[in-house]
Design a protein around this motif. Structure first.
Motif, PDB file in Angstrom:
ATOM      1  N   ARG A 199       0.965  -1.301  -0.051  1.00  0.00           N
ATOM      2  CA  ARG A 199       0.235  -0.140   0.179  1.00  0.00           C
ATOM      3  C   ARG A 199       1.317   1.066  -0.214  1.00  0.00           C
ATOM      4  N   ASN A 200       1.701   0.736   0.379  1.00  0.00           N
ATOM      5  CA  ASN A 200       2.957   1.913   0.538  1.00  0.00           C
ATOM      6  C   ASN A 200       3.973   2.033  -0.588  1.00  0.00           C
ATOM      7  N   GLY A 201       4.237   1.352  -1.559  1.00  0.00           N
ATOM      8  CA  GLY A 201       4.995   1.269  -2.376  1.00  0.00           C
ATOM      9  C   GLY A 201       6.160   0.476  -2.273  1.00  0.00           C
ATOM     10  N   TYR A 202       6.231   0.064  -1.542  1.00  0.00           N
ATOM     11  CA  TYR A 202       7.215  -1.075  -1.377  1.00  0.00           C
ATOM     12  C   TYR A 202       6.978  -2.740  -1.755  1.00  0.00           C
ATOM     13  N   ALA A 203       6.920  -3.373  -3.358  1.00  0.00           N
ATOM     14  CA  ALA A 203       6.683  -4.771  -3.162  1.00  0.00           C
ATOM     15  C   ALA A 203       7.751  -5.521  -3.440  1.00  0.00           C
ATOM     16  N   PRO A 204       8.180  -5.568  -2.593  1.00  0.00           N
ATOM     17  CA  PRO A 204      10.011  -6.875  -2.649  1.00  0.00           C
ATOM     18  C   PRO A 204       9.993  -7.716  -4.295  1.00  0.00           C
ATOM     19  N   ALA A 205      11.075  -7.808  -4.194  1.00  0.00           N
ATOM     20  CA  ALA A 205      10.894  -8.744  -5.486  1.00  0.00           C
ATOM     21  C   ALA A 205      10.678 -10.514  -5.336  1.00  0.00           C
ATOM     22  N   ALA A 206      11.677 -10.242  -3.971  1.00  0.00           N
ATOM     23  CA  ALA A 206      11.416 -11.618  -2.881  1.00  0.00           C
ATOM     24  C   ALA A 206      11.091 -11.809  -1.828  1.00  0.00           C
ATOM     25  N   VAL A 207      10.674 -12.345  -0.696  1.00  0.00           N
ATOM     26  CA  VAL A 207      10.602 -12.589   0.664  1.00  0.00           C
ATOM     27  C   VAL A 207      12.122 -13.266   1.087  1.00  0.00           C
ATOM     28  N   ARG A 208      12.813 -12.815   2.080  1.00  0.00           N
ATOM     29  CA  ARG A 208      13.561 -14.043   2.126  1.00  0.00           C
ATOM     30  C   ARG A 208      13.441 -14.178   4.005  1.00  0.00           C
TER      31      ARG A 208
END
Length: 312
Positions: A203-212
């Motif tokens: 919602r705040n503009g951060y969509a990580p490409a991967a979650v480790r």
């Protein structure tokens, strides 16, 4: 158990301090209740059946548990030491844990505290199995069947490589983290909080490409330095404290404080005795003193969001 060990109703009755006919009748009632024949009887011998043998170990365990329960009740009745099974989540700073132990000792020195390091999911499972008396949980989570202390908020910042452009800022917007992977605790440890974090990021503009996934300070630091990753952490944790002294990593507050860890002490409904109350008060006081918390919706749970909302 006595009849099985003596293989004789008369000797078993003498051992139990009763007469033989009532003992025989009690065994017959037990066989009817269980639907299992426990003994083969002749005029001279009593032999335990295969079914009786299989149930004998369980009977011994039940009697041992009954004895332990009565012994604990006697200690409580007589004012001797009881046992309180309590838990804290893995992200508590050592200073906070020490403060909780010291506060509890001052408030209720007569109780032995058995303290465990457990995630919120593990605590909820142990509450359900009656293996935990009280714990400090992360919100949001399913708090049905639990009573709660005040909800306390710990503001969360970001750990990132010191070479990152965002590390030059006094505080960092979530959108500034675009392009970085995210290191997050395993989802199984707090599923609703995990989803809530990713929802807030999206919602705040951060969509990580991967979650480790990682929690240990050294492991998370390694991922930040070598895997183009960032991680979230309150200021009072070992992770953040290490970053402030580390030439290669940095901790920065988040612009507008969009993320926060919310905690409250929880215990099963109806279990609010003096020891539980002492732990709840000690933990709340220790968090105020060591973790820079603020009050957040006191005594009310955080509502769960749909688990898959952040994917939409």
């Amino acid at each position: 158990m006595a009849v099985a060990e003596e293989s004789h109703f008369g000797r078993a009755a003498a051992r139990l301090g009763t007469a033989q006919p009532p003992l025989s009748q009690r065994i017959q009632r037990l066989e009817r209740e269980l639907g299992v024949r426990l003994f083969e009887r002749t005029s001279r011998h009593v032999t335990i059946t295969r079914g009786g043998t299989l149930l004998l170990d369980e009977a011994r365990r039940l009697l041992a548990q009954s004895d332990a329960l009565m012994a604990t009740a006697r200690r409580i009745r007589d004012g001797e030491n009881g046992l309180l099974r309590a838990a804290l989540p893995p992200d508590m700073a050592g200073e906070t844990v020490a403060a909780i132990l010291a506060e509890f000792q001052q408030r209720h020195a007569g109780v032995e505290l058995e303290l465990h390091e457990l995630s919120t999911a593990e605590q909820l499972a142990r509450f359900a199995s009656h293996d935990l008396d009280v714990g400090l949980i992360h919100h949001p989570c399913d708090v049905s069947g639990l009573e709660l202390g005040p909800v306390l908020r710990r503001e969360v910042g970001v750990l990132l490589p010191r070479r990152a452009a965002a590390a030059e800022l006094e505080d960092v917007a979530l959108a500034d983290l675009a392009g970085y992977d995210l290191v997050l605790f395993p989802r199984a440890s707090a599923p609703a909080l995990y989803d809530d974090v990713l929802t807030t990021c999206a919602r705040n503009g951060y969509a990580p490409a991967a979650v480790r996934h990682g929690q240990g300070a050294s492991f998370v630091r390694g991922l930040i330095l070598s895997a183009n990753s960032v991680a979230f952490s309150p200021r009072d944790t070992h992770l953040a404290d290490t970053a402030l002294q580390d030439p290669d990593t940095a901790w920065r507050p988040l612009t507008g404080t969009p993320l926060a860890w919310r905690h409250s002490v929880a215990w099963p409904q109806g279990r609010s005795d003096a020891a539980v109350s002492a732990f709840a008060e000690a933990t709340t006081q220790a968090l105020w003193n060591t973790a820079a918390v603020s009050s957040d919706l006191p005594r009310h749970p955080i509502h769960l969001r749909p688990a898959a909302e952040y994917w939409v």
